[in-house]
Design an enzyme around this catalytic site. Structure first.
Site, mmCIF file in Angstrom:
data_model
loop_
_atom_site.group_PDB
_atom_site.id
_atom_site.type_symbol
_atom_site.label_atom_id
_atom_site.label_comp_id
_atom_site.label_asym_id
_atom_site.label_seq_id
_atom_site.Cartn_x
_atom_site.Cartn_y
_atom_site.Cartn_z
ATOM 1 C CG ASP A 120 57.613 58.657 21.118
ATOM 2 O OD1 ASP A 120 56.408 58.963 21.146
ATOM 3 O OD2 ASP A 120 58.109 57.782 21.842
ATOM 4 C CG ASP A 177 51.782 58.086 18.611
ATOM 5 O OD1 ASP A 177 50.598 57.827 18.352
ATOM 6 O OD2 ASP A 177 52.525 57.315 19.249
#
Length: 365
Positions: A158, A198
């Site tokens: 992330d 992601d």
């Protein structure tokens, strides 16, 4: 020379060629017929042949059954695929813990919904992650369902945002190897694996595309196997454009990759995500897709907020939709788990009772 008169019997023989003695002449008893005994070796051969026939029949039945199981598990996920609702989910744990009526109703509802289980090194570390998969696989087996997991432990995960963490390179290799070994040991359950949501879509922003590609290709190689359907990060329709996203996906796909997953942890309408998946697939030689519908019942907020936006609702259940590109929709992000410390929520991944109540307000009435 005087001829002797012929007897009736001799006359009969001359006429018919067959001699029958007179009725008053006793006939000799027929010789007893000897019964032939079957040799012992022949009995043994018959028994062996019978046993072999039975064994062959049993093997054929077992083969047909196993082939049937393999055919069912070897098919990719599709509309109507039943996914397991893991007993280990945070919703299930919250439901077991009890609480206020509205919070308990929300937790019980979400615990019953087929949802992907997120494997993270914080919750399922090295040494524990393999047994965790086997436990979920057993639950899937007992409920005649497919297993769906998300692998989420990439180094620098992330990019330091709300879900920061992950493992270092060496431990990540060990961890994903253990996941792959456990998945390959499960042969009678369909397995769906979403790899590092992601990770690709964030890479340009993080400035580490080359590093991410290498990490993901290594992980994919360790995770793929028979009857394991692997989907990589595909972003979503309000993020990178299809050309940019396709360029990223193209760098990591290879043998064993079924496709990409879109809308993970996001809120875009299903229609928009299907259209986006088709655009990506056209650029990726027909690659297939999954669409996350766990929290898109009310669509995305107008302001583009992605972190615990209020007013969202759960979407259509897993296995409801699909077409020639999108294999099916799946609840990938577990509803009720926070996106991060924003809009009143706790840390990322932590169970948030108030958020669960808000998301299920229509479903639990």
């Amino acid at each position: 020379m005087r001829k002797r008169p012929r007897s009736d019997a001799s006359r009969q023989y001359v006429v018919t060629g067959h001699y029958e003695p007179p009725a008053d002449v006793p006939r000799p008893a027929p010789a007893p017929r000897r019964r032939r005994r079957i040799p012992r070796w022949a009995w043994i051969a018959l028994i062996v042949a019978g046993v072999a026939l039975v064994v062959t029949a049993i093997a054929l039945v077992v083969s047909l059954v196993m082939n049937g199981v393999q055919m069912l598990t070897a098919r990719p996920p599709a509309v109507g695929t039943a996914f397991v609702a893991p007993d280990e989910s945070k919703a299930a744990r919250a439901a077991a813990a009890g609480g206020p009526a509205d919070e308990l109703a929300a937790a019980e509802y979400l615990a019953a919904q087929p949802t992907a289980y997120w494997l993270t090194p914080e919750q399922d570390p090295i040494g524990s992650v393999g047994p965790r998969i086997l436990d979920i696989a057993q639950e899937a087996r007992e409920s005649d369902a497919a297993l769906a997991v998300v692998v989420y432990g990439l180094p620098g995960r992330d990019c330091g945002n709300h879900s920061a963490g992950g493992l270092d390179e060496a431990d990540y290799e060990t961890w994903t190897t253990q996941i792959g070994n456990a998945l390959r040991s499960v042969r009678d359950v369909k397995k769906v694996v979403v790899v590092e949501p992601d990770s690709l879509a964030l890479a340009p922003q993080c400035g580490n595309v080359a590093e991410r590609v290498e990490q993901l290709r290594g992980a994919i190689g360790r995770l793929t196997g028979t009857d394991t359907w692997v989907y990589v990060d595909g972003g979503h329709s309000n993020w990178l454009g299809p050309d940019a996203m396709a360029d990223l996906v193209r760098q990591v796909v290879g043998p064993g990759v079924r496709g990409f997953a879109t809308n993970v942890s996001n809120f875009n309408h299903t229609y928009d995500e299907f259209a986006y998946a088709h655009e990506l697939s056209e650029r990726l030689n027909g690659l297939h897709a999954l669409v996350d519908t766990s929290r898109n019942g009310a669509g995305a907020p107008a302001d583009g907020e992605w972190c615990n936006p209020p007013g969202r609702t759960v979407g259509d259940p897993s296995g409801t939709y699909g077409d020639d590109v999108v294999d099916t929709n799946l609840w990938i992000k577990p509803p009720g788990e926070s996106d991060g410390p924003c809009n009143g929520g706790p840390a990322a991944g932590v169970w948030w009772p108030a958020g669960a109540v808000d998301l299920t307000r229509d479903a639990t009435r």
